[in-house]
Design an enzyme around this catalytic site. Structure first.
Site, mmCIF file in Angstrom:
data_model
loop_
_atom_site.group_PDB
_atom_site.id
_atom_site.type_symbol
_atom_site.label_atom_id
_atom_site.label_comp_id
_atom_site.label_asym_id
_atom_site.label_seq_id
_atom_site.Cartn_x
_atom_site.Cartn_y
_atom_site.Cartn_z
ATOM 1 N NE ARG A 31 -2.711 -2.732 9.914
ATOM 2 C CZ ARG A 31 -2.653 -2.969 11.222
ATOM 3 N NH1 ARG A 31 -3.624 -2.540 12.019
ATOM 4 N NH2 ARG A 31 -1.630 -3.607 11.743
ATOM 5 C CG HIS A 35 -2.658 -6.882 7.318
ATOM 6 N ND1 HIS A 35 -1.681 -6.694 8.280
ATOM 7 C CD2 HIS A 35 -2.494 -5.866 6.430
ATOM 8 C CE1 HIS A 35 -0.960 -5.619 7.985
ATOM 9 N NE2 HIS A 35 -1.456 -5.091 6.873
ATOM 10 C CG HIS A 161 0.119 2.617 2.454
ATOM 11 N ND1 HIS A 161 1.468 2.352 2.402
ATOM 12 C CD2 HIS A 161 -0.423 1.620 3.207
ATOM 13 C CE1 HIS A 161 1.729 1.249 3.087
ATOM 14 N NE2 HIS A 161 0.599 0.792 3.580
ATOM 15 C CD1 TRP A 177 1.858 6.495 3.567
ATOM 16 C CD2 TRP A 177 0.157 5.857 4.864
ATOM 17 N NE1 TRP A 177 2.213 5.293 4.151
ATOM 18 C CE2 TRP A 177 1.179 4.885 4.950
ATOM 19 C CE3 TRP A 177 -1.012 5.659 5.589
ATOM 20 C CZ2 TRP A 177 1.070 3.736 5.744
ATOM 21 C CZ3 TRP A 177 -1.126 4.517 6.377
ATOM 22 C CH2 TRP A 177 -0.094 3.581 6.452
#
Length: 267
Positions: A31, A35, A161, A177
């Site tokens: 992540r 990002h 995800h 998820w």
């Protein structure tokens, strides 16, 4: 010169962490890399992983980056040990190593990013460039097209995800998820395409749950099966893990390169 082999071994060495979600920091490192890179705009060339600008306002205050200060802190001991590596290289390289260590493909990656310790205002991307999980297909396309991606890239990158989970104290959403949040696979697509997803009845933001109530999908996830162009790609990846891995590797490698300005040839 950075000893990249030694650094990779050190990154692998911190992945297992019993105090972290499901005993692994791998998902949060992915992540962080995502990002740090996903702020790029092809219109003016701003944003991207170069500069490690997430340390500076306003990017550091973007709600989409909530909790990533913990991921950055996890990598600081490695920055001190391997002092020649830039944080921009370290954050993105750690994402690549984490994905492969969790069973995923090895995405192409090249060093050469630099850190901006005192960036100009124009060198730190504004808030709002990262995906908003509450939105639909139009928003997703706006975000990814701005970076130069197409619909197949969008679906492939959404496959990240398959890792990790949401936290109420960060994004407001809760849950994983998939049932294997520390294993990179195409389970995200299998579940998205084949499970029955219903709106979760709770006081939090809109999200969806499977019949067991244990797994969740965000509105941006659901948009992938509600949109007529995204859905066939979801179904392809649900049936063909190798195709997903190939497309994800290429798209993730491209993501990490966005906005990188090197003064010398790739090393």
């Amino acid at each position: 010169m950075t000893d990249w082999f030694a650094l990779e071994q050190d990154i692998k060495g911190i992945l297992k962490n019993p105090q972290w979600d499901n005993g692994s920091v791998g998902p949060v490192l992915v992540r962080l890399a995502w990002h740090a890179s996903g702020t790029y705009s092809k219109k003016d060339g701003s944003g991207g992983s170069d500069g490690a600008t997430m340390r500076h306002a306003p990017e550091s205050t973007d709600a989409a980056n909530a909790g990533l200060e913990k991921a950055r802190a996890l990598l600081e001991p490695l920055k001190k040990k391997h002092s020649s590596v830039s944080r921009a290289d370290l954050w993105t390289f750690a994402g690549v190593v984490a994905i492969e260590s969790m069973g995923g493909p090895r995405a192409p990656w090249f060093p050469g990013r630099t850190d901006k310790e005192k960036p100009k205002t124009t060198e730190v991307p504004p808030n709002g460039r990262l995906p908003d999980a509450a939105q639909g297909a139009s928003h997703i396309r706006d975000i990814f097209y701005r970076m130069g991606f197409n619909d197949r890239d969008i679906v492939a990158l959404s496959g990240a995800h398959t890792l990790g989970r949401c936290h109420a104290d960060r994004s407001g959403y809760v849950g994983p998820w998939t049932n294997t949040p520390t294993r990179f696979s195409n389970q995200y697509f299998k579940l998205l395409a084949k499970e029955k997803w219903t709106k979760k009845k709770w006081s939090g933001p809109e999200q969806y749950e499977d019949p067991s109530g244990e797994l969740m999908m965000l509105p941006t996830d659901m948009a992938l099966i509600w949109d007529a162009k995204f859905k066939p790609i979801v179904e392809e990846y649900a049936e063909d893990k190798e195709l997903f891995f190939k497309d994800f590797s290429a798209a993730f490698g491209k993501l990490l390169e966005l906005g990188v300005k090197r003064s010398a040839a790739k090393l």
